[in-house]
Write a protein that holds these residues in place. Structure first.
Motif, PDB file in Angstrom:
ATOM      1  N   PRO A 192       0.921  -1.452  -0.100  1.00  0.00           N
ATOM      2  CA  PRO A 192       0.141   0.010  -0.216  1.00  0.00           C
ATOM      3  C   PRO A 192       0.871   1.345   0.042  1.00  0.00           C
ATOM      4  N   ALA A 193       0.254   2.418  -0.278  1.00  0.00           N
ATOM      5  CA  ALA A 193       0.973   3.595  -0.297  1.00  0.00           C
ATOM      6  C   ALA A 193       1.204   4.076   0.774  1.00  0.00           C
ATOM      7  N   GLU A 194       0.537   3.646   1.922  1.00  0.00           N
ATOM      8  CA  GLU A 194       0.933   3.810   3.289  1.00  0.00           C
ATOM      9  C   GLU A 194       2.226   3.136   4.113  1.00  0.00           C
ATOM     10  N   ALA A 195       2.667   2.138   3.188  1.00  0.00           N
ATOM     11  CA  ALA A 195       3.884   1.472   3.551  1.00  0.00           C
ATOM     12  C   ALA A 195       5.015   2.534   3.581  1.00  0.00           C
ATOM     13  N   LEU A 196       5.669   2.489   4.827  1.00  0.00           N
ATOM     14  CA  LEU A 196       6.926   3.407   4.682  1.00  0.00           C
ATOM     15  C   LEU A 196       7.885   2.771   3.808  1.00  0.00           C
ATOM     16  N   MET A 197       8.230   1.699   3.932  1.00  0.00           N
ATOM     17  CA  MET A 197       9.126   0.877   2.735  1.00  0.00           C
ATOM     18  C   MET A 197       8.636  -0.664   2.469  1.00  0.00           C
ATOM     19  N   HIS A 198       8.980  -0.855   1.245  1.00  0.00           N
ATOM     20  CA  HIS A 198       8.510  -2.127   0.893  1.00  0.00           C
ATOM     21  C   HIS A 198       9.041  -3.224   1.894  1.00  0.00           C
ATOM     22  N   ASP A 199      10.095  -3.383   2.243  1.00  0.00           N
ATOM     23  CA  ASP A 199      10.914  -4.279   3.193  1.00  0.00           C
ATOM     24  C   ASP A 199      10.066  -4.251   4.531  1.00  0.00           C
ATOM     25  N   TRP A 200       9.785  -3.369   4.953  1.00  0.00           N
ATOM     26  CA  TRP A 200       8.874  -3.076   6.259  1.00  0.00           C
ATOM     27  C   TRP A 200       7.526  -3.552   6.209  1.00  0.00           C
ATOM     28  N   TRP A 201       6.994  -3.457   5.059  1.00  0.00           N
ATOM     29  CA  TRP A 201       5.482  -4.017   5.118  1.00  0.00           C
ATOM     30  C   TRP A 201       5.631  -5.674   4.856  1.00  0.00           C
ATOM     31  N   LEU A 202       6.662  -6.044   4.050  1.00  0.00           N
ATOM     32  CA  LEU A 202       6.616  -7.551   3.880  1.00  0.00           C
ATOM     33  C   LEU A 202       7.117  -8.044   5.178  1.00  0.00           C
ATOM     34  N   ALA A 203       7.987  -7.577   6.037  1.00  0.00           N
ATOM     35  CA  ALA A 203       8.449  -7.912   7.388  1.00  0.00           C
ATOM     36  C   ALA A 203       7.301  -8.127   8.254  1.00  0.00           C
ATOM     37  N   LEU A 204       6.349  -6.981   8.175  1.00  0.00           N
ATOM     38  CA  LEU A 204       5.179  -7.151   9.077  1.00  0.00           C
ATOM     39  C   LEU A 204       4.276  -8.251   8.710  1.00  0.00           C
ATOM     40  N   VAL A 205       4.070  -8.462   7.584  1.00  0.00           N
ATOM     41  CA  VAL A 205       3.164  -9.496   7.178  1.00  0.00           C
ATOM     42  C   VAL A 205       3.539 -11.104   7.467  1.00  0.00           C
ATOM     43  N   ALA A 206       5.025 -11.104   7.290  1.00  0.00           N
ATOM     44  CA  ALA A 206       5.554 -12.224   7.597  1.00  0.00           C
ATOM     45  C   ALA A 206       5.546 -12.567   9.357  1.00  0.00           C
ATOM     46  N   SER A 207       5.722 -11.335   9.818  1.00  0.00           N
ATOM     47  CA  SER A 207       5.984 -11.524  11.282  1.00  0.00           C
ATOM     48  C   SER A 207       4.432 -12.045  12.026  1.00  0.00           C
ATOM     49  N   ARG A 208       3.503 -11.222  11.661  1.00  0.00           N
ATOM     50  CA  ARG A 208       2.003 -11.419  11.934  1.00  0.00           C
ATOM     51  C   ARG A 208       1.319 -12.768  11.354  1.00  0.00           C
ATOM     52  N   PHE A 209       1.775 -13.438  10.330  1.00  0.00           N
ATOM     53  CA  PHE A 209       0.915 -14.600   9.715  1.00  0.00           C
ATOM     54  C   PHE A 209       1.976 -15.805   9.462  1.00  0.00           C
ATOM     55  N   GLY A 210       3.234 -15.479   9.439  1.00  0.00           N
ATOM     56  CA  GLY A 210       4.204 -16.754   9.390  1.00  0.00           C
ATOM     57  C   GLY A 210       5.313 -16.556  10.167  1.00  0.00           C
ATOM     58  N   ALA A 211       6.649 -16.346   9.396  1.00  0.00           N
ATOM     59  CA  ALA A 211       7.783 -16.498  10.287  1.00  0.00           C
ATOM     60  C   ALA A 211       9.043 -15.401   9.751  1.00  0.00           C
ATOM     61  N   ILE A 212       9.900 -14.996  10.357  1.00  0.00           N
ATOM     62  CA  ILE A 212      11.156 -14.556   9.857  1.00  0.00           C
ATOM     63  C   ILE A 212      12.426 -15.331  10.345  1.00  0.00           C
ATOM     64  N   GLY A 213      13.290 -15.571   9.455  1.00  0.00           N
ATOM     65  CA  GLY A 213      14.286 -16.293   9.423  1.00  0.00           C
ATOM     66  C   GLY A 213      15.535 -15.390   9.419  1.00  0.00           C
ATOM     67  N   TRP A 214      16.637 -15.709   9.981  1.00  0.00           N
ATOM     68  CA  TRP A 214      17.900 -14.552   9.950  1.00  0.00           C
ATOM     69  C   TRP A 214      19.151 -15.299   9.928  1.00  0.00           C
ATOM     70  N   LEU A 215      19.862 -14.808   8.900  1.00  0.00           N
ATOM     71  CA  LEU A 215      21.068 -15.305   8.681  1.00  0.00           C
ATOM     72  C   LEU A 215      22.240 -14.317   9.337  1.00  0.00           C
ATOM     73  N   PRO A 216      23.000 -14.864  10.203  1.00  0.00           N
ATOM     74  CA  PRO A 216      23.911 -13.861  11.142  1.00  0.00           C
ATOM     75  C   PRO A 216      24.857 -13.416  10.147  1.00  0.00           C
ATOM     76  N   GLN A 217      25.388 -14.232   9.268  1.00  0.00           N
ATOM     77  CA  GLN A 217      26.564 -13.725   8.458  1.00  0.00           C
ATOM     78  C   GLN A 217      26.123 -12.832   7.228  1.00  0.00           C
ATOM     79  N   PRO A 218      26.931 -11.742   7.032  1.00  0.00           N
ATOM     80  CA  PRO A 218      26.480 -10.789   6.105  1.00  0.00           C
ATOM     81  C   PRO A 218      26.354 -11.503   4.567  1.00  0.00           C
ATOM     82  N   THR A 219      25.208 -11.137   3.537  1.00  0.00           N
ATOM     83  CA  THR A 219      25.490 -11.918   2.564  1.00  0.00           C
ATOM     84  C   THR A 219      25.477 -10.789   1.349  1.00  0.00           C
ATOM     85  N   VAL A 220      25.923  -9.311   1.701  1.00  0.00           N
ATOM     86  CA  VAL A 220      25.656  -8.401   0.917  1.00  0.00           C
ATOM     87  C   VAL A 220      26.650  -7.358   1.289  1.00  0.00           C
ATOM     88  N   LEU A 221      27.566  -6.882   0.066  1.00  0.00           N
ATOM     89  CA  LEU A 221      28.219  -5.831   0.568  1.00  0.00           C
ATOM     90  C   LEU A 221      27.535  -4.443   0.263  1.00  0.00           C
TER      91      LEU A 221
END
Length: 322
Positions: A192-221
């Protein structure tokens, strides 16, 4: 990666979406790092958002070099960052989709590590649950020199704080590290246009309805330069002075916090589920709001990352008008 042989050869397994805008300086290097992944995506989807710096000419060259693997979406108007990403995600068809920025460099194992973790989550939670995985990023100067710190270290953020309540006020998921499954896209899109950023919106939906996984090592420069949309701003004096100046210029606006609460209201309107009690509390007069805030159960009270951020938040919540 033991799960990968279950996927038939030739099947569209992973796609990467890459929005571009005036990115001629670093785009070729980023595309090369995606193409050179140990687990190469089946397609790279690109949409330009009205570049004027030679990016379109470079894209034409990259299309010739990479052929059908480099898939360019038509673009007739400037949409802005999140809407551009939304357009790309709507066009994706693979069961797993990764997000990329135009000016970073992916480490060779990024997609392989992300998919392995995402498939483990699907075994635990089910393929029909919205799932997202993300990682830290190694900070890099414009010239490619490493800066000796990761993004989350620099920002002093805890990547494990991904409950809906915690994510309501602070996003710890950086889009260019993200891989999602199809179930998340089916539930989260359109952004939605009200989303501050696309990644934030995706994270909110995953957190509420599914799950979020974390890779501790950096994967991007993560390249830091003058054209970053956000970048690693840090928490120095300049950061706090900017926040204070914005508040003094428009005390009623509430800046980032008010925008985060609008995003939470939008989420509740779409899905019928509240992320946090804060939007409702903000409708109360200041004195009643403060009392209601103090009466919240401990697990529902808003906490930001670190005492200074939390102190600033409580002061802002007490100050803002309804």
């Amino acid at each position: 990666l033991a799960l990968l042989p279950q996927v038939g050869l030739g099947t569209l397994v992973i796609e990467v979406v890459l929005p571009t805008f005036n990115g001629v300086a670093y785009l070729a290097e980023q595309v090369a790092s995606i193409h050179q992944q140990t687990l190469r995506p089946q397609r790279l989807l690109v949409r330009d958002d009205g570049s004027t710096d030679g990016t379109l000419e470079l894209i034409a060259e990259l299309q010739q070099n990479y052929g059908a693997w480099f898939h360019l979406l038509p673009s007739e108007k400037n949409l802005g960052c999140s809407a551009n990403v939304d357009c790309l995600l709507e066009a994706s068809r693979a069961p797993y989709v990764a997000l990329a920025d135009q000016d970073d460099i992916w480490l060779p194992e990024k997609l392989a590590q992300s998919l392995a973790l995402l498939q483990r989550l699907e075994l635990q939670r089910g393929v029909h649950r919205p799932l997202l995985v993300h990682s830290d990023l190694e900070l890099m100067a414009a010239n490619g020199d490493l800066l000796g710190s990761t993004y989350l270290q620099h920002q002093r953020l805890d990547p494990c704080r991904t409950s809906p309540e915690a994510l309501t006020l602070t996003n710890v998921v950086t889009g260019c590290t993200v891989m999602v499954n199809r179930a998340l896209l089916n539930q989260a899109l359109p952004i939605p246009a009200e989303a501050l950023m696309h990644d934030w919106w995706l994270a909110l939906v995953a957190s509420r309805f599914g799950a979020i996984g974390w890779l501790p090592q950096p994967t991007v420069l993560y390249r830091q330069h003058g054209g970053n949309v956000l970048g690693a701003q840090g928490l120095g004096l300049a950061y706090w002075m900017t926040r204070l100046r914005n508040l003094l210029v428009d005390p009623a606006a509430g800046g980032h916090t008010r925008a985060a609460l609008r995003q939470a209201v939008c989420f509740e309107q779409r899905y019928g589920q509240a992320l946090s009690p804060l939007p409702a509390l903000m409708q109360k007069p200041r004195r009643r709001r403060w009392l209601a805030l103090c009466r919240l159960p401990v697990h529902q009270r808003p906490w930001k990352h670190g005492p200074l951020r939390t102190l600033g938040l409580y002061g802002l919540l007490a100050w803002l008008p309804r």
